[in-house]
Write a protein that holds these residues in place. Structure first.
Motif, PDB file in Angstrom:
ATOM      1  N   SER A   2       9.500   8.752   3.835  1.00 30.26           N
ATOM      2  CA  SER A   2      10.406   8.577   2.699  1.00 30.26           C
ATOM      3  C   SER A   2       9.626   8.089   1.486  1.00 30.26           C
ATOM      4  CB  SER A   2      11.504   7.572   3.053  1.00 30.26           C
ATOM      5  OG  SER A   2      10.959   6.282   3.205  1.00 30.26           O
ATOM      6  N   LEU A   3      10.240   8.296   0.303  1.00 34.56           N
ATOM      7  CA  LEU A   3       9.596   7.894  -0.935  1.00 34.56           C
ATOM      8  C   LEU A   3       9.405   6.383  -1.004  1.00 34.56           C
ATOM      9  CD1 LEU A   3       8.541   9.521  -3.324  1.00 34.56           C
ATOM     10  CD2 LEU A   3      10.668   9.015  -4.546  1.00 34.56           C
ATOM     11  N   LEU A   4      10.385   5.622  -0.472  1.00 30.20           N
ATOM     12  CA  LEU A   4      10.277   4.160  -0.485  1.00 30.20           C
ATOM     13  C   LEU A   4       9.126   3.699   0.409  1.00 30.20           C
ATOM     14  CD1 LEU A   4      11.419   1.401  -1.333  1.00 30.20           C
ATOM     15  CD2 LEU A   4      12.979   1.532   0.632  1.00 30.20           C
ATOM     16  N   ASN A   5       9.014   4.318   1.584  1.00 30.73           N
ATOM     17  CA  ASN A   5       7.927   3.983   2.501  1.00 30.73           C
ATOM     18  C   ASN A   5       6.583   4.347   1.887  1.00 30.73           C
ATOM     19  OD1 ASN A   5       6.836   3.004   4.861  1.00 30.73           O
ATOM     20  ND2 ASN A   5       7.040   4.949   5.957  1.00 30.73           N
ATOM     21  N   LEU A   6       6.548   5.478   1.184  1.00 33.19           N
ATOM     22  CA  LEU A   6       5.322   5.902   0.527  1.00 33.19           C
ATOM     23  C   LEU A   6       4.927   4.927  -0.582  1.00 33.19           C
ATOM     24  CD1 LEU A   6       3.136   8.090   0.259  1.00 33.19           C
ATOM     25  CD2 LEU A   6       4.663   9.273  -1.347  1.00 33.19           C
ATOM     26  N   ALA A   7       5.930   4.447  -1.337  1.00 32.72           N
ATOM     27  CA  ALA A   7       5.664   3.467  -2.408  1.00 32.72           C
ATOM     28  C   ALA A   7       5.104   2.177  -1.829  1.00 32.72           C
ATOM     29  CB  ALA A   7       6.942   3.194  -3.196  1.00 32.72           C
ATOM     30  N   TRP A   8       5.650   1.762  -0.690  1.00 34.30           N
ATOM     31  CA  TRP A   8       5.163   0.531  -0.055  1.00 34.30           C
ATOM     32  C   TRP A   8       3.712   0.697   0.405  1.00 34.30           C
ATOM     33  CZ3 TRP A   8       5.786  -4.423   0.484  1.00 34.30           C
ATOM     34  CH2 TRP A   8       5.174  -5.096   1.542  1.00 34.30           C
ATOM     35  N   HIS A   9       3.396   1.805   1.049  1.00 36.42           N
ATOM     36  CA  HIS A   9       2.029   2.025   1.502  1.00 36.42           C
ATOM     37  C   HIS A   9       1.070   2.190   0.326  1.00 36.42           C
ATOM     38  CE1 HIS A   9       3.924   2.751   5.432  1.00 36.42           C
ATOM     39  NE2 HIS A   9       2.718   2.529   5.943  1.00 36.42           N
ATOM     40  N   PHE A 323       7.321  10.873 -10.234  1.00 35.41           N
ATOM     41  CA  PHE A 323       8.055   9.990 -11.167  1.00 35.41           C
ATOM     42  C   PHE A 323       8.791   8.890 -10.387  1.00 35.41           C
ATOM     43  CE2 PHE A 323      11.804   8.864 -13.648  1.00 35.41           C
ATOM     44  CZ  PHE A 323      11.271   8.623 -14.902  1.00 35.41           C
ATOM     45  N   GLY A 324       9.489   9.302  -9.329  1.00 37.73           N
ATOM     46  CA  GLY A 324      10.231   8.334  -8.515  1.00 37.73           C
ATOM     47  C   GLY A 324       9.330   7.350  -7.795  1.00 37.73           C
ATOM     48  N   LEU A 325       8.134   7.852  -7.371  1.00 36.08           N
ATOM     49  CA  LEU A 325       7.187   6.977  -6.677  1.00 36.08           C
ATOM     50  C   LEU A 325       6.748   5.813  -7.556  1.00 36.08           C
ATOM     51  CD1 LEU A 325       5.255   6.370  -4.287  1.00 36.08           C
ATOM     52  CD2 LEU A 325       3.599   7.886  -5.400  1.00 36.08           C
ATOM     53  N   LEU A 326       6.401   6.097  -8.806  1.00 33.74           N
ATOM     54  CA  LEU A 326       5.963   5.034  -9.728  1.00 33.74           C
ATOM     55  C   LEU A 326       7.113   4.085 -10.061  1.00 33.74           C
ATOM     56  CD1 LEU A 326       3.093   4.671 -11.063  1.00 33.74           C
ATOM     57  CD2 LEU A 326       3.469   6.824  -9.876  1.00 33.74           C
ATOM     58  N   LEU A 327       8.321   4.628 -10.196  1.00 29.07           N
ATOM     59  CA  LEU A 327       9.480   3.770 -10.458  1.00 29.07           C
ATOM     60  C   LEU A 327       9.739   2.834  -9.276  1.00 29.07           C
ATOM     61  CD1 LEU A 327      12.268   5.890 -12.220  1.00 29.07           C
ATOM     62  CD2 LEU A 327      10.970   3.970 -13.136  1.00 29.07           C
ATOM     63  N   LEU A 328       9.637   3.370  -8.060  1.00 30.79           N
ATOM     64  CA  LEU A 328       9.864   2.539  -6.876  1.00 30.79           C
ATOM     65  C   LEU A 328       8.797   1.455  -6.738  1.00 30.79           C
ATOM     66  CD1 LEU A 328      11.071   5.071  -4.149  1.00 30.79           C
ATOM     67  CD2 LEU A 328      12.344   3.159  -5.149  1.00 30.79           C
ATOM     68  N   GLU A 329       7.565   1.778  -7.094  1.00 33.82           N
ATOM     69  CA  GLU A 329       6.509   0.761  -7.049  1.00 33.82           C
ATOM     70  C   GLU A 329       6.829  -0.384  -8.015  1.00 33.82           C
ATOM     71  OE1 GLU A 329       2.641   2.349  -7.618  1.00 33.82           O
ATOM     72  OE2 GLU A 329       2.757   3.735  -5.926  1.00 33.82           O
ATOM     73  N   ALA A 330       7.273  -0.034  -9.229  1.00 39.89           N
ATOM     74  CA  ALA A 330       7.643  -1.063 -10.196  1.00 39.89           C
ATOM     75  C   ALA A 330       8.836  -1.870  -9.700  1.00 39.89           C
ATOM     76  CB  ALA A 330       7.963  -0.426 -11.545  1.00 39.89           C
ATOM     77  N   LEU A 331       9.801  -1.197  -9.076  1.00 41.96           N
ATOM     78  CA  LEU A 331      10.980  -1.886  -8.554  1.00 41.96           C
ATOM     79  C   LEU A 331      10.602  -2.833  -7.418  1.00 41.96           C
ATOM     80  CD1 LEU A 331      14.054  -2.208  -8.594  1.00 41.96           C
ATOM     81  CD2 LEU A 331      14.201  -0.310  -6.966  1.00 41.96           C
ATOM     82  N   LEU A 332       9.739  -2.375  -6.518  1.00 40.72           N
ATOM     83  CA  LEU A 332       9.297  -3.231  -5.414  1.00 40.72           C
ATOM     84  C   LEU A 332       8.580  -4.474  -5.920  1.00 40.72           C
ATOM     85  CD1 LEU A 332       8.034  -0.666  -2.739  1.00 40.72           C
ATOM     86  CD2 LEU A 332       9.915  -2.298  -2.487  1.00 40.72           C
ATOM     87  N   LEU A 333       7.676  -4.277  -6.877  1.00 44.55           N
ATOM     88  CA  LEU A 333       6.966  -5.428  -7.435  1.00 44.55           C
ATOM     89  C   LEU A 333       7.939  -6.409  -8.097  1.00 44.55           C
ATOM     90  CD1 LEU A 333       3.793  -3.771  -9.015  1.00 44.55           C
ATOM     91  CD2 LEU A 333       3.853  -5.351  -7.076  1.00 44.55           C
ATOM     92  N   SER A 334       8.942  -5.884  -8.801  1.00 50.11           N
ATOM     93  CA  SER A 334       9.908  -6.736  -9.493  1.00 50.11           C
ATOM     94  C   SER A 334      10.770  -7.514  -8.498  1.00 50.11           C
ATOM     95  CB  SER A 334      10.800  -5.904 -10.416  1.00 50.11           C
ATOM     96  OG  SER A 334      10.036  -5.225 -11.374  1.00 50.11           O
ATOM     97  N   VAL A 335      11.264  -6.820  -7.472  1.00 49.79           N
ATOM     98  CA  VAL A 335      12.133  -7.475  -6.478  1.00 49.79           C
ATOM     99  C   VAL A 335      11.359  -8.526  -5.693  1.00 49.79           C
ATOM    100  CG1 VAL A 335      13.450  -7.106  -4.364  1.00 49.79           C
ATOM    101  CG2 VAL A 335      13.720  -5.528  -6.284  1.00 49.79           C
ATOM    102  N   LEU A 336      10.179  -8.149  -5.201  1.00 50.88           N
ATOM    103  CA  LEU A 336       9.374  -9.100  -4.426  1.00 50.88           C
ATOM    104  C   LEU A 336       8.943 -10.284  -5.305  1.00 50.88           C
ATOM    105  CD1 LEU A 336       7.157  -6.660  -2.330  1.00 50.88           C
ATOM    106  CD2 LEU A 336       9.101  -8.021  -1.545  1.00 50.88           C
ATOM    107  N   GLY A 337       8.568  -9.999  -6.558  1.00 49.31           N
ATOM    108  CA  GLY A 337       8.188 -11.086  -7.466  1.00 49.31           C
ATOM    109  C   GLY A 337       9.345 -12.016  -7.743  1.00 49.31           C
ATOM    110  N   ALA A 338      10.561 -11.471  -7.919  1.00 50.07           N
ATOM    111  CA  ALA A 338      11.741 -12.307  -8.166  1.00 50.07           C
ATOM    112  C   ALA A 338      12.053 -13.182  -6.959  1.00 50.07           C
ATOM    113  CB  ALA A 338      12.937 -11.423  -8.513  1.00 50.07           C
ATOM    114  N   LEU A 339      11.997 -12.595  -5.749  1.00 51.90           N
ATOM    115  CA  LEU A 339      12.284 -13.379  -4.539  1.00 51.90           C
ATOM    116  C   LEU A 339      11.225 -14.447  -4.298  1.00 51.90           C
ATOM    117  CD1 LEU A 339      13.492 -10.534  -2.130  1.00 51.90           C
ATOM    118  CD2 LEU A 339      14.881 -12.209  -3.377  1.00 51.90           C
TER     119      LEU A 339
END
Length: 408
Positions: A2-9, A323-339
């Protein structure tokens, strides 16, 4: 995959730079939430310093000044209230109870307040919480003294200890009333208010220490004060507050001012809100800086990742997937940074809690995030997600132009 799993890796493969971005966002979020937490709790503590008191009366000055010296023990009165005026006002049928306050002396940097036992009976804080004794009793003898929780803790006083009051408000004084030591008769429970930093004696005791040391016996008249600094009043009915306030403000005997504590607290907080807003603005700027750091990291890594994108295209990924991969990477960094920032905020506040209590008398309560704090976290995540649009668009353009080849 999945794209989310790919962004995480993808982030894990670049965990060094990703971790730096994550820590930057986390620290900035911790600062923002910490400031917001302290602001809201300070405002709540500020407003709960006094409760159940209808009017505070002092010499005519300004409402804020009267509130500061009578409640927060900050500053000095412009003048005193004569004892005759105090008696005339408290004998009014609308007055239910009165607390006289006499200030001017100190003990090792802590303000000494002369009063009567009506202070322990009628003074309330927070949501009409009464004062309670941790040890001992109220004032019974002329030289009894009751200590606030912070005074007893920091100066390590116990019941029966003797203390010497000094003239003036400095931490070190050369004019000590050493001929008349007070004896600790009681220690109050912590309240998180200026009461914790008060040394409370009787009005008679304040008068006695200022009489000639050669005199052994005092008459009741000699121990009756000629004036006091301020007084707190409770009325028989809430409907009588404004009429009594007007009556005191128009009092002919001397120039007096009666204020409503709640209104004066709001005015004082309004003055302090400028600094509060400035501090919040600085915190927001720090968060923006953290998100810009994430944006910079993603932008800088684009050229290095063009081969990676070409490989993804070769296995069937479309430009919109990049495009979605880079957006998900930014989202992951933002969510993890906020938590991580939220967790860091609690750890920092837990570590600072004893220091705030001991140094400033500010009792910090660690609670679940408020709705306002959750909104701030959501705003950080949204802004971080939006910040990822630019590198995602650049990656999308690279993907279109490069196709199956990569320009070296």
């Amino acid at each position: 995959m999945s794209l989310l799993n790919l962004a995480w890796h993808s982030l894990w493969a670049r965990r060094g730079t990703a971790l730096l971005s994550l820590l930057t966002i986390a620290l900035s979020v911790a600062l923002l939430l910490g400031v917001e937490n302290l602001r809201t709790q300070a405002k709540s503590s500020f407003a709960s310093t006094i409760s159940g008191t209808d009017l505070i009366v002092g010499a005519r000055s300004g409402p804020t000044q009267l509130l500061l010296y009578s409640v927060f023990r900050i500053g000095n009165a412009t003048n005193n209230i004569s004892w005759d005026s105090y008696q005339q006002i408290t004998q009014q049928p609308t007055v239910k109870w009165a607390i006289p306050i006499s200030l001017g002396d100190s003990h090792r940097g802590y303000r000494v307040m002369g009063t009567t036992n009506s202070f322990f009976e009628h003074y309330q804080y927070a949501n009409k919480q009464p004062l309670r004794f941790a040890q001992g009793r109220a004032l019974e003898n002329t030289y009894d003294v009751v200590l606030g929780a912070e005074v007893a803790r920091k100066l390590q006083y116990h019941l029966g200890d003797k203390i010497v009051v000094a003239h003036g408000l400095a931490a070190v004084s050369f004019v000590n009333h050493e001929h008349y030591p007070f004896v600790v008769s009681g220690i109050l429970q912590p309240t998180g208010t200026p009461v914790d930093r008060s040394v409370i004696t009787s009005l008679a005791g304040i008068e006695a220490i200022h009489l000639p040391p050669q005199q052994q016996a005092y008459s009741e008249q000699q121990l009756t004060p000629s004036s006091i600094t301020a007084m707190m009043l409770g009325t028989q009915s809430k409907l009588q507050i404004f009429s009594l306030q007007r009556q005191i403000n128009e009092y002919k005997g001397e120039a007096l001012l009666a204020i409503l504590p709640g209104v004066a607290l709001q005015e004082l907080w309004g003055i302090l809100s400028i600094a509060e807003s400035a501090l919040l603005a600085v915190s927001i700027c720090v968060v923006i800086t953290g998100l810009m750091s994430m944006l910079s990291t993603l932008m800088v890594s684009l050229k290095e990742r063009r081969r990676e994108m070409a490989i993804l295209r070769s296995v069937g990924a479309k430009p919109r997937h990049i495009f979605g991969l880079l957006l998900l990477e930014a989202l992951l960094l933002s969510v993890l940074g906020a938590l991580l920032g939220l967790l860091s905020m609690y750890l920092i506040l837990a570590a600072a809690k004893p220091l705030l209590l001991s140094q400033f008398g500010f009792y910090l309560v660690l609670t679940w995030p408020s709705l306002q704090q959750l909104y701030l976290l959501l705003a950080v995540v949204i802004v971080g997600f939006i910040a990822g649009v630019l590198p995602a668009w650049r990656a999308y353009r690279y993907s279109l132009s490069d196709g199956m080849s990569i320009r070296i």
